[in-house]
Design an enzyme around this catalytic site. Structure first.
Site, PDB file in Angstrom:
ATOM      1  N   CYS A   1       1.312  -3.666   5.089  1.00 44.15           N
ATOM      2  CA  CYS A   1       1.654  -2.252   5.627  1.00 44.15           C
ATOM      3  C   CYS A   1       2.603  -2.859   6.995  1.00 44.15           C
ATOM      4  CB  CYS A   1       0.343  -1.454   6.041  1.00 44.15           C
ATOM      5  SG  CYS A   1      -0.841  -2.425   7.579  1.00 44.15           S
TER       6      CYS A   1
ATOM      7  N   CYS B   1       5.188   0.355   3.880  1.00 48.54           N
ATOM      8  CA  CYS B   1       6.081  -0.477   4.562  1.00 48.54           C
ATOM      9  C   CYS B   1       7.751  -0.364   3.714  1.00 48.54           C
ATOM     10  CB  CYS B   1       5.948  -1.952   4.445  1.00 48.54           C
ATOM     11  SG  CYS B   1       5.808  -2.771   2.707  1.00 48.54           S
TER      12      CYS B   1
ATOM     13  N   CYS C   1       9.512  -4.435   1.959  1.00 47.31           N
ATOM     14  CA  CYS C   1       8.905  -5.502   1.139  1.00 47.31           C
ATOM     15  C   CYS C   1       9.554  -5.978   0.026  1.00 47.31           C
ATOM     16  CB  CYS C   1       7.822  -4.580   0.264  1.00 47.31           C
ATOM     17  SG  CYS C   1       6.466  -4.007   1.319  1.00 47.31           S
TER      18      CYS C   1
END
Length: 140
Positions: free
Chosen positions: A11, A85, A89
């Site tokens: 996250c 996120c 990522c």
């Protein structure tokens, strides 16, 4: 996947959702799954309300610290579970990705965080089932 599957929870701040998910997976798998968590922009400390919510179910995450997301952590994981996120990522072919849409517990009260905690537990149990790993401590 190796004998022991590995899961990375990501996250933004690695201070609430991903820390709770990692703790649940470690607890419910009895160590049968290698567990990591990280953040795309890690916070300074774990959310104290998340610590309190997990303590209520007998899991202590107070000693955990937010960690930065690295490409190596993603590459070393069989499953990457993202929680808000977005595009930060890293993507590696052959890695399984899931995006769990969960409310962010940052700045929220214990009642709201308990709901997120319980939703994460439900999702972790489903993930264990998908990985073929029996939950060893399903109570709480």
């Amino acid at each position: 996947m190796a004998d022991r599957p590995s899961v990375l929870f990501v996250c933004v701040h690695n201070a609430g959702r991903s820390q709770m998910a990692a703790a649940w997976l470690h607890h419910l798998s009895g160590g049968a799954v290698e567990v990591r968590s990280a953040g795309s922009a890690p916070g300074d400390a774990i959310n104290p309300v998340a610590v309190e919510a997990m303590r209520e179910v007998g899991i202590d995450i107070a000693a955990e610290r937010p960690k930065i997301l690295t490409p190596e952590a993603v590459q070393a994981s069989d499953v990457v579970v993202t929680m808000g996120c977005g595009d930060t990522c890293p993507f590696f072919p052959g890695t399984r990705y899931e995006d769990w849409v969960l409310d962010d517990p940052a700045g929220q009260g214990i009642g709201m965080v308990r709901g997120v905690r319980d939703e994460i537990r439900t999702r972790v149990l489903a993930l264990l089932d998908e990985l073929g790993v029996p939950a060893v401590a399903p109570s709480h």
